[in-house]
Design a protein around this motif. Structure first.
Motif, PDB file in Angstrom:
ATOM      1  N   TYR A  47       0.811  -1.215   0.000  1.00  0.00           N
ATOM      2  CA  TYR A  47       0.000   0.000   0.000  1.00  0.00           C
ATOM      3  C   TYR A  47       0.845   1.265   0.000  1.00  0.00           C
ATOM      4  O   TYR A  47       0.413   2.307  -0.493  1.00  0.00           O
ATOM      5  CB  TYR A  47      -1.006  -0.002   1.148  1.00  0.00           C
ATOM      6  N   ASN A  48       2.067   1.203   0.534  1.00  0.00           N
ATOM      7  CA  ASN A  48       2.942   2.379   0.484  1.00  0.00           C
ATOM      8  C   ASN A  48       3.333   2.724  -0.956  1.00  0.00           C
ATOM      9  O   ASN A  48       3.516   3.884  -1.292  1.00  0.00           O
ATOM     10  CB  ASN A  48       4.197   2.174   1.341  1.00  0.00           C
ATOM     11  N   ASP A  49       3.460   1.686  -1.790  1.00  0.00           N
ATOM     12  CA  ASP A  49       3.759   1.909  -3.207  1.00  0.00           C
ATOM     13  C   ASP A  49       2.577   2.588  -3.913  1.00  0.00           C
ATOM     14  O   ASP A  49       2.772   3.436  -4.772  1.00  0.00           O
ATOM     15  CB  ASP A  49       4.094   0.595  -3.914  1.00  0.00           C
ATOM     16  N   ILE A  50       1.366   2.206  -3.525  1.00  0.00           N
ATOM     17  CA  ILE A  50       0.176   2.836  -4.104  1.00  0.00           C
ATOM     18  C   ILE A  50       0.149   4.311  -3.726  1.00  0.00           C
ATOM     19  O   ILE A  50      -0.102   5.182  -4.566  1.00  0.00           O
ATOM     20  CB  ILE A  50      -1.115   2.130  -3.636  1.00  0.00           C
ATOM     21  N   ALA A  51       0.423   4.603  -2.456  1.00  0.00           N
ATOM     22  CA  ALA A  51       0.435   5.992  -1.991  1.00  0.00           C
ATOM     23  C   ALA A  51       1.500   6.797  -2.722  1.00  0.00           C
ATOM     24  O   ALA A  51       1.264   7.942  -3.130  1.00  0.00           O
ATOM     25  CB  ALA A  51       0.661   6.046  -0.484  1.00  0.00           C
ATOM     26  N   LYS A  52       2.664   6.204  -2.917  1.00  0.00           N
ATOM     27  CA  LYS A  52       3.745   6.899  -3.623  1.00  0.00           C
ATOM     28  C   LYS A  52       3.346   7.178  -5.070  1.00  0.00           C
ATOM     29  O   LYS A  52       3.574   8.276  -5.587  1.00  0.00           O
ATOM     30  CB  LYS A  52       5.027   6.061  -3.572  1.00  0.00           C
ATOM     31  N   GLN A  53       2.740   6.198  -5.731  1.00  0.00           N
ATOM     32  CA  GLN A  53       2.308   6.379  -7.112  1.00  0.00           C
ATOM     33  C   GLN A  53       1.175   7.401  -7.223  1.00  0.00           C
ATOM     34  O   GLN A  53       1.037   8.066  -8.246  1.00  0.00           O
ATOM     35  CB  GLN A  53       1.862   5.041  -7.722  1.00  0.00           C
ATOM     36  N   PRO A  71     -12.972  -3.833  17.363  1.00  0.00           N
ATOM     37  CA  PRO A  71     -12.518  -2.851  16.367  1.00  0.00           C
ATOM     38  C   PRO A  71     -11.159  -2.277  16.748  1.00  0.00           C
ATOM     39  O   PRO A  71     -10.833  -2.153  17.928  1.00  0.00           O
ATOM     40  CB  PRO A  71     -13.607  -1.779  16.387  1.00  0.00           C
ATOM     41  N   ILE A  72     -10.381  -1.947  15.755  1.00  0.00           N
ATOM     42  CA  ILE A  72      -9.049  -1.388  15.986  1.00  0.00           C
ATOM     43  C   ILE A  72      -9.185   0.053  16.477  1.00  0.00           C
ATOM     44  O   ILE A  72     -10.075   0.788  16.034  1.00  0.00           O
ATOM     45  CB  ILE A  72      -8.193  -1.466  14.700  1.00  0.00           C
ATOM     46  N   SER A  73      -8.348   0.442  17.413  1.00  0.00           N
ATOM     47  CA  SER A  73      -8.400   1.816  17.915  1.00  0.00           C
ATOM     48  C   SER A  73      -7.827   2.749  16.863  1.00  0.00           C
ATOM     49  O   SER A  73      -7.048   2.338  15.992  1.00  0.00           O
ATOM     50  CB  SER A  73      -7.610   1.942  19.217  1.00  0.00           C
ATOM     51  N   VAL A  74      -8.187   4.019  16.940  1.00  0.00           N
ATOM     52  CA  VAL A  74      -7.700   4.992  15.968  1.00  0.00           C
ATOM     53  C   VAL A  74      -6.184   5.093  16.037  1.00  0.00           C
ATOM     54  O   VAL A  74      -5.507   5.119  15.009  1.00  0.00           O
ATOM     55  CB  VAL A  74      -8.358   6.379  16.179  1.00  0.00           C
ATOM     56  N   SER A  75      -5.626   5.114  17.236  1.00  0.00           N
ATOM     57  CA  SER A  75      -4.176   5.238  17.358  1.00  0.00           C
ATOM     58  C   SER A  75      -3.460   4.030  16.761  1.00  0.00           C
ATOM     59  O   SER A  75      -2.445   4.179  16.077  1.00  0.00           O
ATOM     60  CB  SER A  75      -3.765   5.461  18.811  1.00  0.00           C
ATOM     61  N   ALA A  76      -3.986   2.831  16.971  1.00  0.00           N
ATOM     62  CA  ALA A  76      -3.384   1.626  16.381  1.00  0.00           C
ATOM     63  C   ALA A  76      -3.537   1.642  14.864  1.00  0.00           C
ATOM     64  O   ALA A  76      -2.616   1.264  14.131  1.00  0.00           O
ATOM     65  CB  ALA A  76      -4.022   0.374  16.964  1.00  0.00           C
ATOM     66  N   TRP A  77      -4.689   2.086  14.383  1.00  0.00           N
ATOM     67  CA  TRP A  77      -4.931   2.168  12.940  1.00  0.00           C
ATOM     68  C   TRP A  77      -3.990   3.161  12.280  1.00  0.00           C
ATOM     69  O   TRP A  77      -3.415   2.893  11.223  1.00  0.00           O
ATOM     70  CB  TRP A  77      -6.395   2.544  12.695  1.00  0.00           C
ATOM     71  N   VAL A  78      -3.811   4.332  12.902  1.00  0.00           N
ATOM     72  CA  VAL A  78      -2.909   5.353  12.360  1.00  0.00           C
ATOM     73  C   VAL A  78      -1.492   4.807  12.262  1.00  0.00           C
ATOM     74  O   VAL A  78      -0.799   5.011  11.266  1.00  0.00           O
ATOM     75  CB  VAL A  78      -2.969   6.641  13.219  1.00  0.00           C
ATOM     76  N   GLU A  79      -1.074   4.082  13.295  1.00  0.00           N
ATOM     77  CA  GLU A  79       0.279   3.526  13.300  1.00  0.00           C
ATOM     78  C   GLU A  79       0.436   2.410  12.268  1.00  0.00           C
ATOM     79  O   GLU A  79       1.403   2.387  11.507  1.00  0.00           O
ATOM     80  CB  GLU A  79       0.607   3.000  14.695  1.00  0.00           C
ATOM     81  N   THR A  80      -0.514   1.495  12.208  1.00  0.00           N
ATOM     82  CA  THR A  80      -0.425   0.362  11.295  1.00  0.00           C
ATOM     83  C   THR A  80      -0.500   0.795   9.833  1.00  0.00           C
ATOM     84  O   THR A  80       0.209   0.257   8.986  1.00  0.00           O
ATOM     85  CB  THR A  80      -1.570  -0.647  11.581  1.00  0.00           C
ATOM     86  N   SER A  81      -1.346   1.763   9.539  1.00  0.00           N
ATOM     87  CA  SER A  81      -1.550   2.193   8.151  1.00  0.00           C
ATOM     88  C   SER A  81      -0.521   3.217   7.680  1.00  0.00           C
ATOM     89  O   SER A  81      -0.502   3.568   6.506  1.00  0.00           O
ATOM     90  CB  SER A  81      -2.947   2.792   7.989  1.00  0.00           C
ATOM     91  N   SER A  82       0.315   3.700   8.580  1.00  0.00           N
ATOM     92  CA  SER A  82       1.303   4.751   8.263  1.00  0.00           C
ATOM     93  C   SER A  82       0.634   6.027   7.752  1.00  0.00           C
ATOM     94  O   SER A  82       1.211   6.761   6.954  1.00  0.00           O
ATOM     95  CB  SER A  82       2.325   4.254   7.230  1.00  0.00           C
ATOM     96  N   LEU A  83      -0.567   6.279   8.224  1.00  0.00           N
ATOM     97  CA  LEU A  83      -1.321   7.446   7.767  1.00  0.00           C
ATOM     98  C   LEU A  83      -0.588   8.753   8.069  1.00  0.00           C
ATOM     99  O   LEU A  83      -0.577   9.659   7.237  1.00  0.00           O
ATOM    100  CB  LEU A  83      -2.714   7.465   8.402  1.00  0.00           C
ATOM    101  N   THR A  84       0.052   8.828   9.213  1.00  0.00           N
ATOM    102  CA  THR A  84       0.753  10.061   9.578  1.00  0.00           C
ATOM    103  C   THR A  84       1.878  10.362   8.598  1.00  0.00           C
ATOM    104  O   THR A  84       2.029  11.507   8.161  1.00  0.00           O
ATOM    105  CB  THR A  84       1.305   9.962  11.015  1.00  0.00           C
ATOM    106  N   SER A  85       2.651   9.361   8.220  1.00  0.00           N
ATOM    107  CA  SER A  85       3.765   9.616   7.291  1.00  0.00           C
ATOM    108  C   SER A  85       3.263   9.976   5.898  1.00  0.00           C
ATOM    109  O   SER A  85       3.859  10.829   5.222  1.00  0.00           O
ATOM    110  CB  SER A  85       4.726   8.435   7.237  1.00  0.00           C
ATOM    111  N   VAL A  86       2.177   9.375   5.462  1.00  0.00           N
ATOM    112  CA  VAL A  86       1.606   9.715   4.149  1.00  0.00           C
ATOM    113  C   VAL A  86       1.051  11.136   4.188  1.00  0.00           C
ATOM    114  O   VAL A  86       1.283  11.928   3.266  1.00  0.00           O
ATOM    115  CB  VAL A  86       0.517   8.695   3.734  1.00  0.00           C
ATOM    116  N   ALA A  87       0.343  11.481   5.264  1.00  0.00           N
ATOM    117  CA  ALA A  87      -0.197  12.840   5.398  1.00  0.00           C
ATOM    118  C   ALA A  87       0.933  13.864   5.461  1.00  0.00           C
ATOM    119  O   ALA A  87       0.841  14.939   4.857  1.00  0.00           O
ATOM    120  CB  ALA A  87      -1.083  12.937   6.639  1.00  0.00           C
TER     121      ALA A  87
END
Length: 189
Positions: A2-8, A43-59
């Motif tokens: 998914y990081n490759d998709i974000a980069k593309q 359900p996954i917590s928001v903080s765990a989701w943010v960390e697992t998905s690397s949302l902060t680095s993409v943002a």
């Protein structure tokens, strides 16, 4: 992955590809079951989701690319891609936080808030950009970032108040700039 998709979504040569890959990332981010490493019924917590998905680095990456639109030399395609991917990050994060009441004040997501608010502010500032592709991308990015799937819109988080104030002020300036004579562009205004 998914990081490759974000980069593309930022670097692709095709504007249509950038838009579609950003949309794909939005759907991936919003599928919280995908990011639940425990595969439990909880359900996954928001903080765990943010960390697992690397949302902060993409943002953060999107925010950095968007900030280049005010420099004398910038890559239009990357700013365009960052507008769409960044707005997808904002939408996914904003809706995830709205769904989960107990993670709103978690310090581990404060960086993500900072980058998402920065993206929103930059999208607002880009509305009056002299390059029409950038202005239109910023306009559509704001629409994507604040869209939702249910009948009722989630309440706007207090964290976004300042960023939205900037957007509204910049929208007013863009309306003044583009609403007269032959510069009226319905997409931008």
């Amino acid at each position: 992955g998914y990081n490759d998709i974000a980069k593309q979504a930022i670097t692709s040569n095709s504007s249509k590809t950038r838009r579609h890959l950003a949309e794909v990332m939005c759907h991936l981010y919003e599928d919280h079951i995908l990011w639940n490493a425990n595969s439990s019924t909880e359900p996954i917590s928001v903080s765990a989701w943010v960390e697992t998905s690397s949302l902060t680095s993409v943002a953060k990456s999107c925010r950095e690319k968007l900030s280049t639109m005010f420099e004398s030399s910038f890559v239009v395609g990357e700013v365009h891609g960052a507008a769409f991917l960044g707005s997808s990050c904002v939408r996914a994060f904003r809706l995830a936080v709205a769904e989960e009441l107990n993670d709103k004040d978690d310090p581990s997501i404060s960086d993500c808030w900072e980058h998402c608010c920065g993206i929103v502010s930059l999208l607002g500032k880009g509305l009056a950009h002299s390059d029409i592709a950038i202005g239109n991308a910023c306009s559509k990015g704001i629409v994507i970032g604040f869209s939702y799937n249910s009948h009722d819109a989630p309440i706007l988080s207090r964290n976004l108040f300042d960023a939205m104030a900037i957007v509204l002020d910049e929208m007013k300036l863009a309306l003044k700039k583009f609403s007269s004579i032959d510069h009226a562009d319905p997409t931008r205004t």
